[in-house]
Design an enzyme around this catalytic site. Sequence first.
Site, PDB file in Angstrom:
ATOM      1  N   LYS A 123       0.879  -1.186   0.000  1.00  0.00           N
ATOM      2  CA  LYS A 123       0.000   0.000   0.000  1.00  0.00           C
ATOM      3  C   LYS A 123       0.905   1.220   0.000  1.00  0.00           C
ATOM      4  CE  LYS A 123      -4.390   1.166   0.168  1.00  0.00           C
ATOM      5  NZ  LYS A 123      -5.590   0.458  -0.306  1.00  0.00           N
ATOM      6  N   ASP A 163      -6.975   4.335  -4.617  1.00  0.00           N
ATOM      7  CA  ASP A 163      -7.650   4.229  -3.317  1.00  0.00           C
ATOM      8  C   ASP A 163      -8.243   5.624  -3.090  1.00  0.00           C
ATOM      9  OD1 ASP A 163      -7.933   2.379  -0.805  1.00  0.00           O
ATOM     10  OD2 ASP A 163      -7.308   4.279   0.070  1.00  0.00           O
TER      11      ASP A 163
HETATM   12  P1  NDP Z   1     -12.872   7.894  -3.149  1.00  0.00           P
HETATM   13  O1  NDP Z   1     -11.779   8.882  -2.941  1.00  0.00           O
HETATM   14  O2  NDP Z   1     -13.407   7.670  -4.510  1.00  0.00           O
HETATM   15  O3  NDP Z   1     -14.121   8.249  -2.207  1.00  0.00           O
HETATM   16  C1  NDP Z   1     -13.963   8.320  -0.840  1.00  0.00           C
HETATM   17  C2  NDP Z   1     -15.274   8.754  -0.229  1.00  0.00           C
HETATM   18  O4  NDP Z   1     -15.197   8.644   1.188  1.00  0.00           O
HETATM   19  C3  NDP Z   1     -15.599  10.206  -0.520  1.00  0.00           C
HETATM   20  O5  NDP Z   1     -16.984  10.365  -0.543  1.00  0.00           O
HETATM   21  C4  NDP Z   1     -14.985  10.912   0.687  1.00  0.00           C
HETATM   22  O6  NDP Z   1     -15.560  12.167   0.982  1.00  0.00           O
HETATM   23  C5  NDP Z   1     -15.274   9.938   1.796  1.00  0.00           C
HETATM   24  N1  NDP Z   1     -14.250  10.068   2.844  1.00  0.00           N
HETATM   25  C6  NDP Z   1     -12.920   9.884   2.710  1.00  0.00           C
HETATM   26  N2  NDP Z   1     -12.278  10.121   3.860  1.00  0.00           N
HETATM   27  C7  NDP Z   1     -13.249  10.469   4.742  1.00  0.00           C
HETATM   28  C8  NDP Z   1     -13.236  10.828   6.101  1.00  0.00           C
HETATM   29  N3  NDP Z   1     -12.080  10.876   6.794  1.00  0.00           N
HETATM   30  N4  NDP Z   1     -14.431  11.110   6.688  1.00  0.00           N
HETATM   31  C9  NDP Z   1     -15.597  11.045   5.991  1.00  0.00           C
HETATM   32  N5  NDP Z   1     -15.658  10.712   4.691  1.00  0.00           N
HETATM   33  C10 NDP Z   1     -14.518  10.436   4.076  1.00  0.00           C
HETATM   34  O7  NDP Z   1     -12.326   6.519  -2.516  1.00  0.00           O
HETATM   35  P2  NDP Z   1     -12.829   5.036  -2.755  1.00  0.00           P
HETATM   36  O8  NDP Z   1     -14.286   5.021  -3.000  1.00  0.00           O
HETATM   37  O9  NDP Z   1     -11.907   4.414  -3.721  1.00  0.00           O
HETATM   38  O10 NDP Z   1     -12.507   4.365  -1.331  1.00  0.00           O
HETATM   39  C11 NDP Z   1     -13.450   4.315  -0.270  1.00  0.00           C
HETATM   40  C12 NDP Z   1     -13.029   3.228   0.699  1.00  0.00           C
HETATM   41  O11 NDP Z   1     -12.977   1.970   0.019  1.00  0.00           O
HETATM   42  C13 NDP Z   1     -11.667   3.401   1.349  1.00  0.00           C
HETATM   43  O12 NDP Z   1     -11.695   2.879   2.671  1.00  0.00           O
HETATM   44  C14 NDP Z   1     -10.770   2.512   0.492  1.00  0.00           C
HETATM   45  O13 NDP Z   1      -9.606   2.090   1.183  1.00  0.00           O
HETATM   46  C15 NDP Z   1     -11.712   1.356   0.219  1.00  0.00           C
HETATM   47  N6  NDP Z   1     -11.372   0.528  -0.925  1.00  0.00           N
HETATM   48  C16 NDP Z   1     -11.286   1.056  -2.185  1.00  0.00           C
HETATM   49  C17 NDP Z   1     -10.984   0.255  -3.253  1.00  0.00           C
HETATM   50  C18 NDP Z   1     -10.995   0.758  -4.654  1.00  0.00           C
HETATM   51  O14 NDP Z   1     -10.906  -0.065  -5.563  1.00  0.00           O
HETATM   52  N7  NDP Z   1     -11.130   2.050  -4.897  1.00  0.00           N
HETATM   53  C19 NDP Z   1     -10.662  -1.167  -3.070  1.00  0.00           C
HETATM   54  C20 NDP Z   1     -10.845  -1.648  -1.718  1.00  0.00           C
HETATM   55  C21 NDP Z   1     -11.170  -0.802  -0.705  1.00  0.00           C
HETATM   56  P3  NDP Z   1     -14.745  13.511   0.675  1.00  0.00           P
HETATM   57  O15 NDP Z   1     -14.813  13.672  -0.807  1.00  0.00           O
HETATM   58  O16 NDP Z   1     -15.450  14.571   1.427  1.00  0.00           O
HETATM   59  O17 NDP Z   1     -13.334  13.293   1.187  1.00  0.00           O
END
Ligand code: NDP
Length: 443
Positions: A123, A163
Amino acid sequence: MVKEFMEKVIQKNPGEVEFHQAVREVVESLEPFLVKNPQYTKAKILERIVEPERVIMFRVPWTNDKGEIQINRGFRIQMNSAIGPYKGGLRFHPTVYLGILKFLAFEQVFKNSLTGLPMGGGKGGSDFDPKGKSDNEVMRFCQSFMTELCRHIGADTDVPAGDIGVGGREIGYMYGQYKRLRNEFTGVLTGKGLAWGGSLIRPEATGYGATFLAIEMLKTRNISPAGKICAVSGSGNVAQYTIEKLTQLGAKAVTLSDSNGFIHDPAGIDAKKLEFVMELKNVRRGRIKEYADKFNCDYYEGKRPWGIKCDMAFPSATQNEIDKQDAETLVKNGCMCVSEGANMPSTPEAVEVFLKGKILYGPGKAANAGGVATSGLEMSQNSLRLSWTREEVEKRLQDIMINIHDTCVKYGKESDGFVNYVNGANIGGFVKVADAMLAQGLV
Ligand code: NDP
């Protein structure tokens, strides 16, 4: 055993609370299994598996649009390569530090093993915040980040993906810079665009996979997803495609959130509304509040969606977004299934509530493994120099999620028939990596 082991981990990795949390959960699951299988303890597999094979930390200098110099910190954690090249995403978020990335890299080792594909765990990322930055600023940052990272990665060494904060735009800028520096067109990143080595279904994979695992869990109780009310958090990649698949299956997603608050749309977030969300989040990069203004529903500033009555919950934002009280509220309101799109979104106390309540609880390691699994399929297509059809990739993804479910049942079924998916995923993911480490000697 857990207590003494954790004392050492905490002493050796001070202040890395998320890493401690992730390790503790795995060690607690493994304890009875290790007692029955002493070969792992004798070879100190646990002590070895919590120590990254390599940690790379570097300076990322770049200039903003005003010409001012900015300095961020970049990381890559190469955690474990026993069963394949390091594989795992890059996170760009101001909260990123060593402890977060080590927790994610540690989880990734087990998750990748669960997929059945030959991928080790890694990571990386940076404390860079893409929010509010222009495309040019993001590009300059990505180019500087890759200028250092490119020395440490490669199609057979370490293959990063996206991510939080790293989507198609960032992968594109980083891939372009890698290609320019190394003069090779190779599968060194996944999540690439379709025209330049990407795979169909990769953007959809994590959300679709979390939904497929939920369906498999529901099947064990003869429940259909049709008509079920679903609470989803986040509004990024994972949340968007979770909602897409849920809607296709006849379920009704009613919430979305970002770091400012959440929206509740009791009428359901249908395909048309989801299109608006994708444009809002992926193109205009706006706030979720705009959804409430556009579709005339409620918006809750500074709140998380777990108080909304639902049948299923899909946390898809970030770590520790469901605490004990949220979990209690969900169970009290009749939530029967939680499938974690995000990594470690539930605190240990929340997990305990789900397990005590005997609901269907799919931890992130199992539930969101569809993302990296499809990254693995992207790597295979790159090596073959072929592209599979949408149907073919989705079928493979679905089969992988069914296999993951079966592995969880195999290792997690308790004497009363309840499936503890946490134990199942941790033990199921551990065995293959541990056996490979045993076979490879003291490395
Ligand atoms: P994105 O950046 O596309 O979206 C993240 C979302 O979560 C946004 O809506 C963001 O809001 C919100 N968010 C992030 N940090 C916080 C926080 N501290 N508090 C509240 N809301 C928050 O990321 P992904 O959708 O790719 O990832 C989401 C989750 O899924 C993560 O935990 C990631 O590790 C996990 N994941 C992702 C994978 C992938 O293929 N993308 C694979 C496996 C797991 P804002 O815009 O306001 O920051």
